[in-house]
Enzyme design. Structure first.
Site, PDB file in Angstrom:
ATOM      1  N   HIS A   1       0.703  -1.185  -0.025  1.00 11.09           N
ATOM      2  CA  HIS A   1      -0.039  -0.103   0.013  1.00 11.09           C
ATOM      3  C   HIS A   1       0.760   1.363  -0.039  1.00 11.09           C
ATOM      4  O   HIS A   1       2.015   1.206   0.840  1.00 11.09           O
ATOM      5  CB  HIS A   1      -0.911   0.120   1.147  1.00 11.09           C
ATOM      6  CG  HIS A   1      -1.743   1.382   1.309  1.00 11.09           C
ATOM      7  ND1 HIS A   1      -2.795   1.454   0.625  1.00 11.09           N
ATOM      8  CD2 HIS A   1      -1.417   2.380   1.916  1.00 11.09           C
ATOM      9  CE1 HIS A   1      -3.261   2.570   0.724  1.00 11.09           C
ATOM     10  NE2 HIS A   1      -2.557   3.302   1.542  1.00 11.09           N
TER      11      HIS A   1
ATOM     12  N   ASP B   1     -15.638   2.428   5.184  1.00 10.04           N
ATOM     13  CA  ASP B   1     -14.486   3.076   4.568  1.00 10.04           C
ATOM     14  C   ASP B   1     -14.759   3.885   3.337  1.00 10.04           C
ATOM     15  O   ASP B   1     -14.319   5.156   3.095  1.00 10.04           O
ATOM     16  CB  ASP B   1     -13.219   2.441   4.204  1.00 10.04           C
ATOM     17  CG  ASP B   1     -11.978   3.212   3.668  1.00 10.04           C
ATOM     18  OD1 ASP B   1     -11.583   4.289   4.272  1.00 10.04           O
ATOM     19  OD2 ASP B   1     -11.890   2.760   2.519  1.00 10.04           O
TER      20      ASP B   1
ATOM     21  N   ARG C   1     -14.583  12.465   3.923  1.00 14.36           N
ATOM     22  CA  ARG C   1     -13.508  13.297   4.396  1.00 14.36           C
ATOM     23  C   ARG C   1     -12.777  13.950   3.084  1.00 14.36           C
ATOM     24  O   ARG C   1     -12.401  15.157   3.389  1.00 14.36           O
ATOM     25  CB  ARG C   1     -12.520  12.005   4.574  1.00 14.36           C
ATOM     26  CG  ARG C   1     -12.805  11.729   5.962  1.00 14.36           C
ATOM     27  CD  ARG C   1     -11.539  10.391   6.443  1.00 14.36           C
ATOM     28  NE  ARG C   1     -10.177  10.582   6.205  1.00 14.36           N
ATOM     29  CZ  ARG C   1      -9.353  10.011   5.793  1.00 14.36           C
ATOM     30  NH1 ARG C   1      -9.820   8.410   5.569  1.00 14.36           N
ATOM     31  NH2 ARG C   1      -8.152  10.270   6.005  1.00 14.36           N
TER      32      ARG C   1
ATOM     33  N   SER D   1      -8.570   3.773   7.581  1.00 18.79           N
ATOM     34  CA  SER D   1      -8.978   3.599   6.243  1.00 18.79           C
ATOM     35  C   SER D   1      -8.158   2.724   5.539  1.00 18.79           C
ATOM     36  O   SER D   1      -8.500   1.576   4.775  1.00 18.79           O
ATOM     37  CB  SER D   1      -8.870   4.998   5.661  1.00 18.79           C
ATOM     38  OG  SER D   1      -9.011   4.583   4.162  1.00 18.79           O
TER      39      SER D   1
ATOM     40  N   LYS E   1      -9.254  -1.788   4.805  1.00 18.59           N
ATOM     41  CA  LYS E   1      -9.201  -2.361   3.351  1.00 18.59           C
ATOM     42  C   LYS E   1      -8.067  -3.575   3.195  1.00 18.59           C
ATOM     43  O   LYS E   1      -8.470  -4.569   2.664  1.00 18.59           O
ATOM     44  CB  LYS E   1      -8.759  -1.272   2.384  1.00 18.59           C
ATOM     45  CG  LYS E   1     -10.103  -0.583   2.122  1.00 18.59           C
ATOM     46  CD  LYS E   1      -9.584   0.608   1.064  1.00 18.59           C
ATOM     47  CE  LYS E   1      -8.940   1.541   1.583  1.00 18.59           C
ATOM     48  NZ  LYS E   1      -8.806   2.822   0.805  1.00 18.59           N
TER      49      LYS E   1
END
Lengths: 433, 433
Positions: free
Chosen positions: B82, B161, B168, B183, B187
């Site tokens: 990520h 999310d 957001r 968040s 995921k």
């Protein structure tokens, strides 16, 4: 074209927003191009980062510019009172007729109850037939005829505040100095009174919990008012216990009429007098505190103030006979005693808890759509410093439903805390500005 | 029944919300009984008051519980990467095929670009025909066949999310440690990879501007992951300049393929290798850093990684011939030179400004509905520390529209700041955790 998110981020980071930015954000919100959630986010950012004094001034001006303004002839010497809200606060309903009886002219736009505090309009509407939704022209004419009128905010008076106030209530941003200031002062300036006295409530039952918080707000209200050509006095009053002996819409009207009939009620009397003195001095109706107090006492004792209340009720289409026959006021069918849970001196009364408890029997609103039970409420004659014995009756709940009333009575009993050493009665008047 | 306003006020006052409260708030939001504006207000309160570590953990778990979870057989040793997002960040597109060529299994759910940073899915979709919207079953089957797959988040994967992330973005609460943590980790855990490496971008072009902010986030991500049985490594990388030489969806695919064909690209190589090493060590595919590096180089040099990319493109219905014929990739018709505005050593490159400028020619999104121009973007081969001369060509804008392209070229030129004393090139790898 400004970007709403960038403005939110600016405020979130503690920077100031200028006039152009505040105008853009608020006008776009009112026109629907900025959604509720962006306004909600900005308000919570303001809650945390506050605003500079000139930013608060600008915000107030942007609020005012969002709608119409009412004006009165300059030589009317109009004066209004605003209270920051408390439990059992019925002062407007006795103060306006007293000051009018002394020659004051009071154009008052008031609010409804929401949260734990009651609203003057709801209290007045418990009088059979009475209306508070008059046009600006009708409002002016009642003010001229009677000396005072109390109506609700029209759609066109400070719409920015109407929308934002309702939103603040449901997003947890009520207790914000800049937002409170802009909300109060925009309305009070738009409604056209030249003079304003503010009853700034301090304590556990008020939004301002400490005198320091309250002073900061008081200074800001006065500064913004003065900059916009309104004379402002601030009186700081104690809101650690409910005000007066009754809470509940019809019950408070009952108490107000009894007070204007001459029945002593020390808490109401002390605060009403302090505020009325300021109003008579500001408008030049009295030249000294002593002269003002004499006029006030005379207005009550002569029955002139009660007469003004009666004229007001008539003018606003209510039944004026309530001023002579208190049984015409709504009162819930059942009276449920409240029993003390401890023995000792009352150290603390959680007014906020009492306010919320009374919502369960219709004395207050949970949402703007809640239907009220005008006859419900509570009689609570004891104050901080009084001594009580476990099991003794310390008050009464008025409820249309016995079992709900009993639950509320228990919640109210829990909101009294006692201590084992004597405690002094609290002073009602804390300071002035 | 809990009261949303009371929960907002609790957080606003800096108190923690417990599991029951967070579950109530988020589930009610998803079911529609809590409106956007109350969620917006809560998020801004969290932005200012942050959350305790165990509260962040709980929030992540509540997010995960809002939707489905994908699972893979335990012995697959799945690993994912990520990135916290930067300008020109195309690492996933070379990293996944390299690690897959080394025997890793990478089930990757990626995002679209919003704000100044690009999105891996947008880049991939610039390949003619390629799709990223596959069912969980198809996703698993591609992962099994190819070794990796990159798809978009389905409606049912962490809906909390999906909804809150979109909110957001438009209410200015992106840069919040607890919200970023929940968040990312929700995921990454819901998508089922057992191991995770995080490329935590630091610098002017990243959401985390300082290494200290980034370290706090890294520690939190690792802690939450570990508590939920995911092995997590964090690599902190420099995002003071755009990553690689190209920015723009099709242009970045072009650069990725060239890199996998063996063309040197130092920035991409350094970061890709660092992340791939972590992934091979975590999954036990390599026993040492040296062994991992050997495998990685072999995967590139043998053409195995490019072959994996080709298989992936085929499996996801794209045209695999792009890997041999780069002219099949979209490229905007006009190339506009960018001229240096000053003489000296490049001291600073405002990647965020470049990212936003490129939105004007369709290389990025202003809102979720923005249509992209896959062929637009910029070629920017110079880095901090390089010397330039005023008027010299320092890069190229690719645009379908000449005049807009020229405006963007000027904005990009402005985003280069030079200094008069030599400046060192910056290191790409800052730290690891």
């Amino acid at each position: 074209m400004m970007n709403p998110v960038e403005l939110i981020i600016k405020k979130r980071n503690g920077e100031s927003l200028n006039r152009e930015e505040l105008t853009f954000f608020i006008e776009s919100y009112l026109s629907g191009s900025i959604p509720e959630y962006q306004m909600a986010s900005l308000l919570m950012a303001i809650f945390h980062k506050s605003m500079e004094p000139d930013e608060i001034q600008t915000l107030t001006e942007v609020y005012i510019a969002s709608g119409d303004r009412i004006t009165f002839p300059k030589d009317w010497h109009t004066v209004d009172k605003h209270s920051t809200g408390g439990v059992g606060d019925k002062i407007s309903i006795v103060l306006a007729p007293i000051v009018a009886a002394c020659g004051g002219i009071i154009p008052m736009i008031s609010g409804r109850g929401l949260g734990h505090t009651g609203g003057t309009l709801d209290k007045l509407e418990s009088i059979p037939g009475l209306r508070t939704d008059f046009s600006d022209a009708a409002f002016r004419s009642i003010v001229e005829d009677v000396g005072f009128s109390i109506i609700s905010q029209s759609e066109r008076l400070v719409p920015a505040d109407r929308r934002i106030y309702a939103l603040r209530d449901v997003i947890g941003t009520v207790e914000s100095l800049p937002l409170i200031t802009a909300s109060i002062m925009s309305k009070k300036i738009a409604e056209g009174a030249q003079n304003l006295v503010i009853d700034l409530k301090v304590g556990s039952g008020a939004f301002m919990k400490t005198i320091q918080q309250a002073r900061d707000l008081g200074v800001m209200l006065k500064t913004v008012g003065n900059n916009l050509n309104q004379k402002v006095s601030v009186v700081f009053t104690n809101m650690n216990s409910p005000l007066g002996n009754f809470i509940g819409n019809g019950l408070e009207i009952f108490e107000c009429i009894e007070y204007l009939q001459g029945k002593p009620q020390s808490g109401i009397h002390e605060i009403t007098t302090a505020l009325a003195v300021e109003m008579l001095l500001m408008t030049g109706i009295a030249a000294s505190k002593q002269e003002a107090e004499t006029k006030i006492l005379h207005a009550i004792n002569s029955g002139a103030a009660l007469g003004k209340l009666q004229d007001f009720i008539t003018a606003q289409e209510g039944d004026p006979r309530v001023c002579e026959n208190l049984s015409l006021l709504p009162r819930a069918a059942h009276q449920i005693p409240i029993y003390a849970e401890g023995t000792g001196w009352i150290e603390q009364i959680d007014s906020q808890k009492i306010g919320y408890a009374l919502i369960d029997i219709g004395a207050g609103r949970r949402t703007l759509d809640t239907a009220l039970d005008y006859g419900s409420g509570a009689y609570l004659p004891l104050k901080i410093g009084d001594s009580i014995q476990k099991g003794e009756t310390i008050g009464t709940v008025y409820s249309s439903d016995v079992s709900q009333g009993e639950m509320v009575a228990r919640k109210i009993a829990e909101s009294f805390k006692v201590c084992k050493v004597p405690k002094k009665r609290e002073v009602m008047l804390l300071d002035r500005l």
